[in-house]
Design a protein around this motif. Structure first.
Motif, PDB file in Angstrom:
ATOM      1  N   ARG A 261      -9.274 -38.922  11.426  1.00  0.00           N
ATOM      2  CA  ARG A 261     -10.521 -39.200  12.118  1.00  0.00           C
ATOM      3  C   ARG A 261     -11.699 -38.998  11.174  1.00  0.00           C
ATOM      4  N   MET A 262     -12.785 -39.644  11.496  1.00  0.00           N
ATOM      5  CA  MET A 262     -13.992 -39.637  10.666  1.00  0.00           C
ATOM      6  C   MET A 262     -13.695 -40.059   9.235  1.00  0.00           C
ATOM      7  N   PRO A 263     -13.125 -41.244   9.051  1.00  0.00           N
ATOM      8  CA  PRO A 263     -12.905 -41.709   7.675  1.00  0.00           C
ATOM      9  C   PRO A 263     -14.226 -42.075   7.016  1.00  0.00           C
ATOM     10  N   SER A 264     -14.194 -42.237   5.719  1.00  0.00           N
ATOM     11  CA  SER A 264     -15.401 -42.607   4.985  1.00  0.00           C
ATOM     12  C   SER A 264     -15.875 -43.992   5.415  1.00  0.00           C
ATOM     13  N   PRO A 265     -17.190 -44.163   5.576  1.00  0.00           N
ATOM     14  CA  PRO A 265     -17.686 -45.512   5.901  1.00  0.00           C
ATOM     15  C   PRO A 265     -17.531 -46.485   4.737  1.00  0.00           C
ATOM     16  N   TYR A 266     -17.164 -45.964   3.550  1.00  0.00           N
ATOM     17  CA  TYR A 266     -17.002 -46.839   2.383  1.00  0.00           C
ATOM     18  C   TYR A 266     -15.536 -47.191   2.135  1.00  0.00           C
ATOM     19  N   ARG A 267     -14.656 -46.867   3.093  1.00  0.00           N
ATOM     20  CA  ARG A 267     -13.231 -47.081   2.884  1.00  0.00           C
ATOM     21  C   ARG A 267     -12.939 -48.558   2.626  1.00  0.00           C
ATOM     22  N   GLY A 268     -12.057 -48.793   1.687  1.00  0.00           N
ATOM     23  CA  GLY A 268     -11.618 -50.145   1.407  1.00  0.00           C
ATOM     24  C   GLY A 268     -12.608 -50.994   0.647  1.00  0.00           C
ATOM     25  N   LEU A 269     -13.719 -50.416   0.197  1.00  0.00           N
ATOM     26  CA  LEU A 269     -14.734 -51.205  -0.499  1.00  0.00           C
ATOM     27  C   LEU A 269     -14.671 -50.945  -1.992  1.00  0.00           C
ATOM     28  N   ALA A 270     -14.902 -51.990  -2.793  1.00  0.00           N
ATOM     29  CA  ALA A 270     -15.036 -51.813  -4.231  1.00  0.00           C
ATOM     30  C   ALA A 270     -16.313 -51.032  -4.527  1.00  0.00           C
ATOM     31  N   GLN A 271     -16.458 -50.584  -5.795  1.00  0.00           N
ATOM     32  CA  GLN A 271     -17.551 -49.673  -6.120  1.00  0.00           C
ATOM     33  C   GLN A 271     -18.921 -50.256  -5.781  1.00  0.00           C
TER      34      GLN A 271
END
Length: 1761
Positions: free
Chosen positions: A1595-1605
């Motif tokens: 729960r509460m994963p990073s909002p940047y998950r799965g995104l390139a830098q």
């Protein structure tokens, strides 16, 4: 028909409709219009739609009509049917340059409020509905229209009612169970009502042909083989499909609605023309608003003036404030009608609520609340024909302000003035000094009431948008003086208030006449409004909102007393006022739902009431169009009643009372308050008579009932007209013969004790009458005669009864089939002489039965297939009756299972009941029962007892007249009940047309009830001292029959009347001779008494009959509809009297079941109760209720569970309605359907089944998957989906299905719902809120110790669990349902028991896909059940599910084997594959621990596959939590599968005995690569396994998950510009510290372009913080939160204030994150799992704080270390 068959006759499309007229009497002008639509169903809101269309006519304008506009107005006419009026209104909207789908979206809106679902209709992967025969049709799935945008339904939301949508604020819904097919040459299509109450099924062929119908099986199988079919589906609730007839495009629901909604800038218009008013707080105890304060100081005086009684404030207002619910009461309404009472009544008491019966259904306001709305819009509606918003005097002409409900508190009323709406306030106070006639004169002189209308119309013409009608004394400008320093609100002696209902109704109708009604809203500020009925009346006659200022003032004053504070139980004064509002709002929904209305705007102004006792002048002035009975009170009489209240406030007018009067509205107190027919004196007299079998004592009882009471009922105003000489009593029909016409009411076992219920049955059977089981089943022990009675009248079989005789029968002759379907089985039905369908009951018509949980003991629960201690509430409607056709089907079903039993339909008297009864007669009912409003009940909302239904005299006379006029009378027997207590009542009812007569409460009194009126509390004072015997019941009935005989004898013969010879010979010597003779009734003359009828048994008693007191309000009562001036034609009368009563039940005609039963092999198996027979045959959809008669035949011989043989029937074709109804043990019904349609069965499959097996499969030629086809009903195994309301009233069936529509498990049984993946683990027990309801018995193979251990585990893991659901719902009483596919909204509504396993297969990938499964983060559960969720784990649950999917109870067959289900096979496969892989390789040397992973995915082309991987050496990967195998499988997937492939499931198998979910790093890795709904299955070495969606494991994963830098940096920058600090002071401090530190760090783009810091806040306010260590020199990044652990350990245990409370991690852009996976694990390991963490979500909003351990649930991976 020949033309249609001619090959030269070609058309592109066709529309066909067939049904019989129900809500109107049949006439050709009322046929389906077919100009723009064909309509299957009913429009429940038609009265409101008609009224508002008429009201809007004054504002209708459009250039297309010009000066001829008036010629087409009003578009709706009273003489049209509901379909005709809808068609006319639709045409009007179309002539304003609208397209057909657009106009229908306005009129029949989807229940879009708060919807989080996709708008896709029907099934996800198939076209939802098809309607054409165009061979060139192109399906919308083959192209993408330019107006369709991915995941964008904002335009549709702005179009609809949610968020202040445009049309939801202007156009009330045309609502009801309706399938509307439409065509205008441009578009053709269909739409369904918002609740999906009518069936709509479609077929699509490969050549483009599309067919839609309300039934399947309409295509001949020889002409349409299975391989021709491309798809099949259903139209879901509120959905639409359209075909563009020019392009051949099939436009699905989302596309067509997006297209229509995007035509205009509704979103922009809403910003300008819609505003939502904020909620204003209720006044506190120390408020400083002086006007409300002054009201509190003058409270008693104002309460007197407005007509309050002590019962009103204590039993209604205070009760609602205390509990937030309407008060519950019992035993019916036995006081005089308001028009007959000597006491003053508020005007509301002359109105009764109308309710739906048969032709349109009530709905369930609690379990189906998702379709209900009580939002209100205030302001000027403007011209609905305009194509865009218009302006008036430079202001928006339809600017509307939205409020959450019609209930306003004082602050909200004050805020309206500042809302921007131009507001005018009018006072209803008028001068009464000229005497009682002043009110009428004031109206005539336009000095008060009419002046209001004049002032209102002028105000509107000058721009007023809101008119406030106020009765605040001496303060016509309440708003301006709300906070004045010294308000004067004292009453004036000569000034009265016009009753608010009269004022609202008069203004409403005056403005309609002036064409101004929709230009302003009416708001009422009144002291005379306190109950839900009062609110409903004001709204029903035009008010948009109501401020009950006096009720709120009383609540505040009550709360300030010691007594009030104690009852409030710690609640603040604001909370108790909020409770009152909640109770009012819930009560309004209940009242609306009685008529099947779901939206308040459709109820407002609809006038869905019946008036009893107001004269025509009053009705025409203020309540025009309201049905009226017993016209009586004038304006003068109304003013007199107001003065009776007003006088009590003034010592000089009347002795001033120190406290409110006890009026006796609800309870009887001798010599104080209102009279009640059921009173202790009457009870004592009856007890003496029946216990002593003494006629003289019965005469005393009769004298009290008939001559010792004030006029109470309409029949009390009538007397017999015969003046002929009496005939000898010995020549009159005997008492036993008369008793055969007597029945007792449907009082359920549970509402009555077992002893009371059985005594009534035995007593009625002795005298040849019929008792009624009520809803709730019956003990099979009672089906057989009692043969073990000793000389003292005791029986070992019935040890609790006294006074028995050998040969007595305790069986209820009438078995009730009520909406709850509790305990209804084939054996139950076959044991009955008559079967009663209870559509409504007199005490609470339009509502369901209610049995408090305290009354549900082991015995009751067993009979009802329920759970002890669980409250049982049956729904308001039968959920298989949404129209007269549905009722006809249920009657057919009952005749099928029990062909000898007659079927009765119980209705409640109300205006329009005659038309309803005509439809019931045409539906093949054998008996129609008319119940009065005064029926008794064990428990009911108080307002329902007092304010719903009408006297039976009115209902009976109307039904009799309509049936006779339409030549339907001979088809049915008419029965009446409701307050019948004497032979005199029987004779009156007979003369009005009744042939049978029902007794309710009086039968209970006869056996010992003392009318304490505490049934709803389960505190009966008679209790275990129950004195009743069957003789008491028999004696009472015989006394009544003897009284009937004496009255018949007294009526005399016809010798002196010039009659024919046969009439002279016959005379009045039997009850049949006076049935239908309303000419023998006349209005009762002044001073007459009913003791004038000679009583031979008391001939020697010398007594002077008392002179009856005549009430003041009866002098002008119009009784013309209750008697006849002329004698009916005797030949015609004899053509129907007792014709149906003496004949057999209606027949179903030749049915397939009879042919099957005549087969010798089948007959042999049944007769010998052994052996097996198998048959195969073709069926078609005309074979209805197939299997029902077979089940009935078996049950009549062996009961529900005694059959030992096996009958396997295999059918090919389309099953008709009610396939497998009442199925019983030993019978397997299997349908392999033609037409390529999986589960091709019509409505009500498995209705009432109590055993056996039902299977529906698709033929092998079918070209589409089973889970994407639909079926409707209650099966056991279906290789296909089911429709809405699957599992309704299930009381024991075990079903496996492959997906469902809305309301899955509604009214299922036994308390559990489970949701999981391949193998949900489940065991039922206590609910997860701490409330215990008992333990289910579904898991019979689990020991008590196992259950105890499992429940302890459940409680300890409650906060860690999410998807495996166990609920305590309300109506389903038993059984198990396993759903292997997608389900709709409102899951588990109304369950009170049972198990519901739900397998959620997620298609993976994008978040938001398949949203029909979700409501926020959870499945869309019914609100009642969402709070009762908890997790369970047990071997018993695993075994049960496995048996259902794989073996079903050890040998009844396999779902996979029986249906060939691919989905079932896949579910059983995955775990086995993972273990095979795990066991196939040697464990790594250092860890000696094996982990295998199986990854299942789906490619873009629809194909799928699996990938496998195992774990590596510990030096090669971090094995913490056994993550390696899953990560290896993910990497392999990313390498081998291209774009478009989506992961569906990841299975993790380990060497540990117990299942272990992946570790924290693996969870974070999966979260960055997979969709949140991907299933993660963990399985241990012994085969046990558990499942969670990925979103629940991290729960509460990073909002940047799965995104390139760079993508992450861009999102960080965007979010950083909008995020805000948290509101909590300590959390804000922590956030600011972490943010400041993160911004100081030097970004190291070599590693990652975003820097992080973490901070933790302690209870003492201190904050510690740390920055992450990032860079090559550290070898890796060290999480900032991890670096806080030393400080946390240092401060541990110092003091309570040094305890860490909140921790968060923030990046240099200001976005807060939960700690990363490794840090979460370390925090939990070191004992800091209770520290709260929070973060920003993907939208930049703060998420709810949770504990660290809850953010990483199921952390069993720690156990391997």
């Amino acid at each position: 028909m020949e033309d249609l068959r001619d090959p030269r006759f070609k058309v592109q499309y066709a529309l066909w409709h067939r049904r019989f007229s129900t809500n109107t009497m049949p006439r050709w002008p009322l046929a389906q219009p077919f100009r723009y639509l064909g309509h299957n169903g009913e429009i429940n809101t038609i009265q409101g739609n008609y009224n508002w269309t008429r009201a809007r006519s004054g504002s209708f304008e459009h250039p297309n009509f010009g000066y001829r506009m008036r010629e087409v107005l009003p578009p709706c006419r009273a003489e049209n049917s509901d379909s005709g009026n809808m068609d006319c209104y639709l045409e009007l909207m179309l002539r304003c340059n609208r397209e057909l789908p657009e106009a229908l979206m306005m009129m029949i809106p989807e229940a879009y409020k708060d919807s989080t679902r996709s708008l896709a209709a029907g099934d996800h992967h198939t076209p939802p509905m098809l309607l054409t025969t165009d061979r060139e049709l192109r399906c919308a799935s083959d192209f993408r229209a330019p107006w369709v945008q991915d995941n964008d339904s904002g335009d549709v939301k702005d179009f609809y009612e949610c968020r202040g949508g445009y049309w939801g604020a202007l156009q009330e819904a045309w609502d009801g169970p309706a399938l509307v097919a439409f065509c205008d040459g441009e578009y053709m299509g269909a739409t369904l009502d918002r609740n999906g109450l009518r069936p709509a099924r479609y077929f699509q062929l490969h050549d483009g042909t599309c067919v839609v119908s309300s039934e399947t099986g309409i295509l001949e199988k020889n002409l349409f083989p299975p391989d021709m079919f491309k798809s099949k589906g259903r139209l879901g609730p509120g959905k639409m499909v359209a075909i563009d007839l020019h392009t051949g495009e099939l436009i699905e629901n989302e596309a067509v609605k997006q297209k229509m909604a995007s035509k205009k800038p509704y979103g922009d218009w809403n910003k300008v023309f819609r505003e939502e008013m904020d909620l204003e707080p209720f006044l506190s105890k120390d408020h400083d608003l002086v006007v409300p304060k002054a009201m509190e100081d003058n409270l008693m005086t104002l309460l007197f003036d407005m007509g309050y009684t002590i019962e009103d404030v204590e039993m209604v207002v205070e009760s609602m404030a205390q509990t937030g619910r309407e008060p519950t009461f019992c035993m019916g309404n036995d006081k005089p009608l308001a028009v007959l009472s000597d006491r003053a009544h508020v005007l509301y008491d002359y109105f009764t609520q109308r309710f739906a019966q048969v032709t349109n259904p009530a709905i369930d306001p609690y379990r189906e609340s998702l379709v209900m709305s009580i939002n209100v819009y205030l302001g000027r509606q403007g011209n609905l024909m305009a194509e865009s918003p218009t302006y008036f005097q430079n202001k928006a002409n339809n600017r509307l302000v939205k409020i959450d409900s019609p209930f306003l508190n004082e602050r909200q009323l004050y805020a309206i003035k500042n809302s921007g709406l131009l507001t005018v306030q009018l006072s209803t106070r008028y001068d009464h000094s000229k005497g009682p006639g002043a009110l009428e004169k004031a109206v005539s002189d336009i000095c008060s009431l009419a002046a209001l209308g004049y002032e209102a119309s002028n105000a509107i013409r000058n721009g007023a948008e809101l008119i406030i009608i106020s009765d605040v004394p001496r303060n016509s400008d309440f708003l301006s003086n709300f906070d004045v320093e010294d308000p004067d609100i004292g009453l004036e002696r000569s000034v009265l208030a016009i009753p608010p209902l009269l004022a609202v109704g008069a203004i409403h109708h005056y403005l309609i006449q002036q064409g101004l009604r929709t230009q302003a809203s009416l708001v009422v500020s009144t002291g005379q409004c306190w109950s839900t009925h009062h609110f409903a009346c004001l709204i029903g006659y035009g008010a948009s909102a109501v401020c009950p200022y006096l009720a709120l003032a009383h609540i505040r004053k009550w709360h300030a007393t010691d007594k009030g504070a104690a009852k409030a139980d710690g609640q603040t004064v604001e909370e108790v006022q909020r409770n009152y509002k909640d109770a009012v709002n819930a009560g309004l929904k209940k009242i609306m739902s009685k008529m099947g209305i779901t939206v308040l705007e459709s109820y407002r102004g609809a006038q869905i009431f019946q008036c009893i006792g107001l004269d025509k002048k009053v009705i025409d002035r203020a309540f025009c169009g309201t049905p009226s009975t017993c016209e009586a009170l004038s304006f003068t009489d109304i003013a007199n009643e107001s003065m009776m209240f007003h006088r009590r406030a003034f010592p000089e007018l009347e002795e001033k009372a120190e406290k409110l009067e006890f009026a006796g509205w609800y309870k009887y107190i001798k010599a104080k308050g209102e009279f009640h027919m059921n009173n202790p004196e009457m009870s004592r007299a009856l007890h003496k008579a029946v216990r002593n079998n003494e006629p003289l004592q019965y005469e005393e009882y009769r004298r009290q009932i008939m001559d010792g009471r004030p006029i109470t009922a309409i029949r009390d105003l009538l007397e017999f007209a015969s003046d002929r000489q009496p005939v000898p009593l010995s020549e009159v029909e005997d008492a036993v013969s008369i008793c055969s016409r007597f029945v007792t009411g449907g009082m359920s076992l549970g509402a009555l004790s077992r002893e009371a219920h059985e005594v009534i049955a035995v007593g009625m059977n002795r005298i040849g009458g019929m008792s009624n089981s009520g809803e709730g089943g019956e003990d099979p022990l009672r089906y057989h005669p009692i043969k073990d009675v000793d000389e003292e009248g005791h029986s070992a079989s019935f040890p609790h009864l006294q006074g028995l005789r050998n040969g007595d029968s305790a069986a209820s002759a009438t078995k009730q089939v009520a909406s709850g379907r509790f305990g209804v089985t084939a054996a139950y039905l076959r044991s009955a002489k008559q079967l009663e369908i209870k559509i409504a009951q007199g005490a609470k018509p339009g509502e369901g039965g209610q049995l408090p949980g305290a009354k549900v003991d082991d015995y009751i629960a067993r009979l009802r297939n329920s759970v002890p201690g669980v409250e049982l509430i049956s729904p308001p409607p039968h959920h298989d009756i949404y129209s007269i056709e549905d009722l006809a089907q249920l009657i057919f079903d009952l005749h099928q299972v029990s062909p000898e039993a007659k079927v009765s339909v119980k209705l409640v008297a109300s205006a329009g009941i005659g038309t309803i009864a005509a439809g019931v007669a045409k539906a093949n009912a054998d008996v129609i029962q008319i119940s009065g409003h005064d029926g008794g009940t064990g428990a009911s909302p108080l307002s329902s007892i007092m304010h719903a239904g009408s006297p039976w005299e009115q209902g009976l006379c109307e039904v009799q007249e309509v049936l006779v006029e339409n030549s339907l009378r001979e088809r049915v027997t008419l029965r009446v009940d409701g307050g019948i207590k004497t032979g005199w009542d029987i004779v009156v009812a007979a003369m009005m047309g009744a042939e049978e007569y029902g007794f309710g409460s009086v039968a209970m009194i006869a056996e010992g009830c003392i009318m304490a009126r505490v049934c709803h509390m389960n505190r009966c004072p008679v209790g275990k001292k129950f004195p009743g015997t069957p003789d008491h019941i028999a004696n009472f009935m015989l006394f009544v029959a003897e009284e009937v005989r004496t009255i018949i004898a007294a009526l005399g013969s016809l010798e002196d009347q010039g009659c024919s010879k046969w009439e002279t010979e016959e005379g009045y010597r039997s009850l049949a001779k006076i049935i239908g003779r309303a000419d023998l009734l006349r209005p009762r003359v002044e001073g007459s008494v009913r003791t004038s009828v000679p009583q031979p048994a008391v001939a020697a008693v010398a007594s002077q009959p008392p002179k009856t007191r005549k009430p003041k309000k009866t002098a002008a009562v119009d009784l013309s509809s209750f008697y006849a001036e002329e004698r009916p034609n005797e030949e015609h009368r004899l053509s129907w009297v007792d014709v149906k009563r003496s004949s057999a039940a209606h027949s179903n005609g030749p049915v397939l079941d009879d042919d099957i039963l005549e087969v010798s092999k089948v007959a042999k198996v049944i007769e010998e109760n052994s052996g097996k027979v198998e048959m195969s045959m073709d069926i078609q959809n005309t074979n209805r209720a197939l299997g029902g008669r077979i089940a009935g035949t078996i049950a009549s011989k062996y009961g529900d569970h005694g059959f030992k043989g096996e009958i396997h029937l295999n059918f090919t074709g389309s099953a008709g309605q009610s396939f497998g109804a009442w199925n019983t043990s030993g019978v397997l019904l299997q349908a392999e359907t033609e037409g390529g349609v999986t589960g091709d069965c019509n409505d009500y499959v498995g209705k009432g089944m109590n055993g056996g097996t039902i299977v529906a499969i698709a033929p092998p030629e079918s070209s589409f998957p089973s889970q994407e086809s639909t079926e409707h009903g209650l099966p056991v195994f279906f290789n296909g989906r089911v429709g809405e309301r699957f599992g309704v009233r299930n009381a024991g069936c075990r079903a496996v299905i492959e997906g469902a529509g809305d309301h899955l498990g509604e009214r299922l049984g036994r308390p559990s719902v489970k949701r999981g993946g391949k193998r949900p683990v489940a065991e039922a027990g206590c609910i997860g809120t701490g409330e215990e309801t008992g333990v289910t018995r579904c898991f019979k193979n689990a020991t008590a110790d196992e259950g105890k251990k499992d429940r302890q585990t459940q409680w300890s893991r409650f906060c860690q669990w999410r998807p495996d659901l166990v609920l305590r719902p309300r109506y389903m009483t038993n059984g198990v349902i396993v759903a292997l596919g997608r389900v709709g909204r409102n899951v588990a509504a109304g369950m009170s028991g049972g198990l519901l396993y739900i397998y959620e297969e997620r298609m993976g990938g994008r978040e938001g896909r398949n949203l029909s499964m979700l409501h926020g983060e959870r499945m869309d559960l019914n609100a009642d059940n969402a709070r009762n969720v908890f997790r369970v784990t047990s071997e018993a649950g695993e075994k049960q599910l496995k048996e259902l999917v794989e073996l079903l109870g050890g040998g009844n067959g396999k779902h996979h084997e029986l249906t060939g289900s691919k989905r079932a096979a896949e579910i059983l496969e995955d775990v086995k594959a993972a273990h095979r892989l795990r066991e196939s390789y040697a464990p790594p040397r250092q860890s000696n621990f094996r982990v295998s992973a199986v990854l299942r995915f789906t490619r873009a082309d629809g194909s799928g596959g699996t990938l496998e991987a195992v774990n590596a050496e510990p030096h090669d990967a971090n094995i913490r939590g056994a993550i390696c195998a899953e990560r290896a499988a993910m990497c392999l997937f990313q390498k081998t599968e291209g774009n478009g492939a989506e992961i569906r499931r990841v299975v993790c198998a380990t060497d540990c005995k117990d299942p272990i979910y992946p570790g924290p790093l693996c969870r974070e890795f999966l979260t960055s690569s997979c969709g949140p709904e991907v299933e993660i299955v963990a399985t241990g070495s012994d085969g046990n396994w558990v499942v969670q969606p990925l979103r629940e494991l991290f729960r509460m994963p990073s909002p940047y998950r799965g995104l390139a830098q760079q993508e992450a940096k861009a999102k960080a920058s965007a979010l950083g510009g909008q995020v805000k600090p948290p509101e909590d002071a300590l959390a804000a401090k922590v956030y600011q510290a972490a943010f400041a530190l993160a911004r100081k760090q030097e970004p190291q783009t070599v590693v990652y372009p975003i820097t992080f810091a973490a901070a933790v806040g302690f209870e003492d306010g201190e904050v510690a913080f740390a920055a992450e260590l990032k860079g090559i020199e550290y070898g890796c990044t060290v999480d900032a939160a991890s670096l806080l652990i030393p400080e946390l350990q240092r401060r541990r245990g110092h003091s309570d204030t040094s305890r860490a409370r909140v921790l968060m991690q923030v990046d240099n852009f200001g976005v807060a994150h939960a700690p990363f996976s490794g840090a979460r694990s370390l925090l939990v390991e070191h004992g800091f799992g209770d520290v709260l963490v929070t973060a920003h979500g993907d939208d930049g909003q703060w998420l709810e704080p949770i504990k660290v351990k809850e953010s990483l649930p199921h952390a069993d991976f720690l156990s391997i270390f």
